[in-house]
Write a protein that holds these residues in place. Structure first.
Motif, short mmCIF file in Angstrom:
data_model
loop_
_atom_site.label_atom_id
_atom_site.label_comp_id
_atom_site.label_asym_id
_atom_site.label_seq_id
_atom_site.Cartn_x
_atom_site.Cartn_y
_atom_site.Cartn_z
N CYS A 186 0.82 -1.22 0.00
CA CYS A 186 0.00 0.00 0.00
C CYS A 186 0.85 1.27 0.00
O CYS A 186 0.31 2.36 -0.17
N ARG A 187 2.17 1.15 0.23
CA ARG A 187 3.10 2.28 0.23
C ARG A 187 2.82 3.29 1.34
O ARG A 187 3.09 4.46 1.21
N PHE A 188 2.28 2.81 2.47
CA PHE A 188 2.11 3.63 3.66
C PHE A 188 3.17 3.26 4.69
O PHE A 188 3.50 2.09 4.87
N ARG B 21 -3.01 -4.64 7.32
CA ARG B 21 -4.19 -4.26 6.52
C ARG B 21 -4.13 -4.91 5.14
O ARG B 21 -5.13 -5.42 4.64
N CYS B 22 -2.97 -4.88 4.51
CA CYS B 22 -2.83 -5.51 3.19
C CYS B 22 -2.88 -7.04 3.31
O CYS B 22 -3.39 -7.72 2.42
N HIS B 23 -2.34 -7.55 4.41
CA HIS B 23 -2.37 -8.99 4.63
C HIS B 23 -3.81 -9.51 4.70
O HIS B 23 -4.10 -10.63 4.27
N SER C 273 -3.05 -4.91 -9.48
CA SER C 273 -4.25 -4.26 -8.99
C SER C 273 -5.45 -5.21 -8.93
O SER C 273 -5.39 -6.37 -9.32
N PHE C 274 -6.55 -4.66 -8.43
CA PHE C 274 -7.81 -5.38 -8.32
C PHE C 274 -8.81 -4.77 -9.29
O PHE C 274 -8.90 -3.55 -9.41
N LEU D 223 -7.44 0.65 -1.50
CA LEU D 223 -8.25 -0.36 -0.82
C LEU D 223 -8.15 -0.26 0.70
O LEU D 223 -9.08 -0.64 1.41
N VAL D 224 -7.02 0.23 1.22
CA VAL D 224 -6.86 0.30 2.68
C VAL D 224 -7.15 1.70 3.23
O VAL D 224 -7.00 1.93 4.44
N LEU D 225 -7.58 2.65 2.40
CA LEU D 225 -7.92 3.98 2.90
C LEU D 225 -9.06 3.88 3.92
O LEU D 225 -10.06 3.20 3.68
#
Length: 267
Positions: free
Chosen positions: A52-54, A73-75, A114-115, A131-133
């Protein structure tokens, strides 16, 4: 690093909290659907998710074979999931060949694949970052929570960010308060690091005292590296009151470590 709304565990001696699911539902080793290798659970004060690059604090998974780091969150994102956008359900599934621009941020330089919506008539494409926002976010000068909004029907000349005062693309996602008519870029509301826990002391190799992560609003000191004020950006500061050590996190990271992998595995 998400708000706790159910039962949780806490340390009686320090500011450490865990929700019930993070205690019981996070395996120490796991195979994720994104790769065939075994991933290991770790905990660190700050790390960068390759998906997610956060920047984030807390738990994550790393793959030693791929040299990749993934936040919780990405997991948790499956290879196929349902998202509800403006009252319409989209069945998104992961694809290696989708290189179109993300509909949330219009970024076509994906770090990850991507999705895309399963309906061929639908053009919805999202990357991990969007997606994780969070669905809602707080802005310090608004008493209400701002809601993640997916489209602005106003004319382009009327679309601007109330925080940075720059123009906004009405087709990109943004945060909006309907009560105060406040609209803002996600990065401006979230300060580019919404999942970093501030104020927790930790140690670094290049400084003798414990340091902590901070964001300073008023009368910010200047970064010891670049000389610019450390205002409203993630910074690393010494916890000793008489020590003036302070760096923008970006300056410190780029100066001390060639990669986040080195930061997490310096021992």
């Amino acid at each position: 690093m998400r708000s706790i709304s159910t039962s949780f565990y806490s340390c009686a001696q320090c500011n450490f909290f865990l929700c019930n699911c993070c205690v019981h539902e996070l395996p120490k080793k796991v195979r994720h659907w994104t790769c065939m290798h075994l991933r290991e659970l770790f905990f660190y004060s700050i790390f960068y998710c390759d998906y997610c690059r956060f920047w984030s604090s807390g738990f994550g998974y790393n793959c030693n074979a791929c040299r990749e780091i993934m936040c919780i969150r990405c997991h948790e994102i499956p290879d196929a999931r349902i998202v509800n956008i403006e009252g319409q359900e989209h069945f998104l599934f992961f694809g290696h060949k989708y290189k179109e621009k993300c509909c949330g941020c219009h970024d076509d330089d994906f770090y990850r694949d991507s999705f895309r919506c399963k309906d061929k008539k639908c053009n919805l494409v999202l990357d991990y970052r969007c997606l994780v926002l969070p669905q809602t976010a707080r802005y310090k000068y608004d008493e209400h929570a701002l809601k993640l909004t997916y489209r602005d029907d106003h004319d382009l000349s009327q679309c601007y960010c109330d925080i940075c005062e720059e123009t906004r693309d009405p087709k990109q996602w943004f945060y909006h308060c309907a009560y105060c008519d406040v609209s803002a870029h996600p990065n401006c509301v979230l300060w580019k690091s919404p999942f970093v826990k501030l104020g927790k002391p930790f140690r670094i190799d290049v400084h003798e005292h414990p340091v902590t992560l901070v964001k300073i609003d008023f009368y910010p000191p200047r970064c010891n590296d670049c000389g610019e004020p450390c205002r409203d950006v993630l910074s690393i500061q010494c916890t000793e009151p008489d020590c003036t050590y302070i760096f923008h996190w970006g300056c410190y990271w780029s100066r001390e470590y060639s990669s986040v992998w080195c930061l997490l595995h310096r021992d």
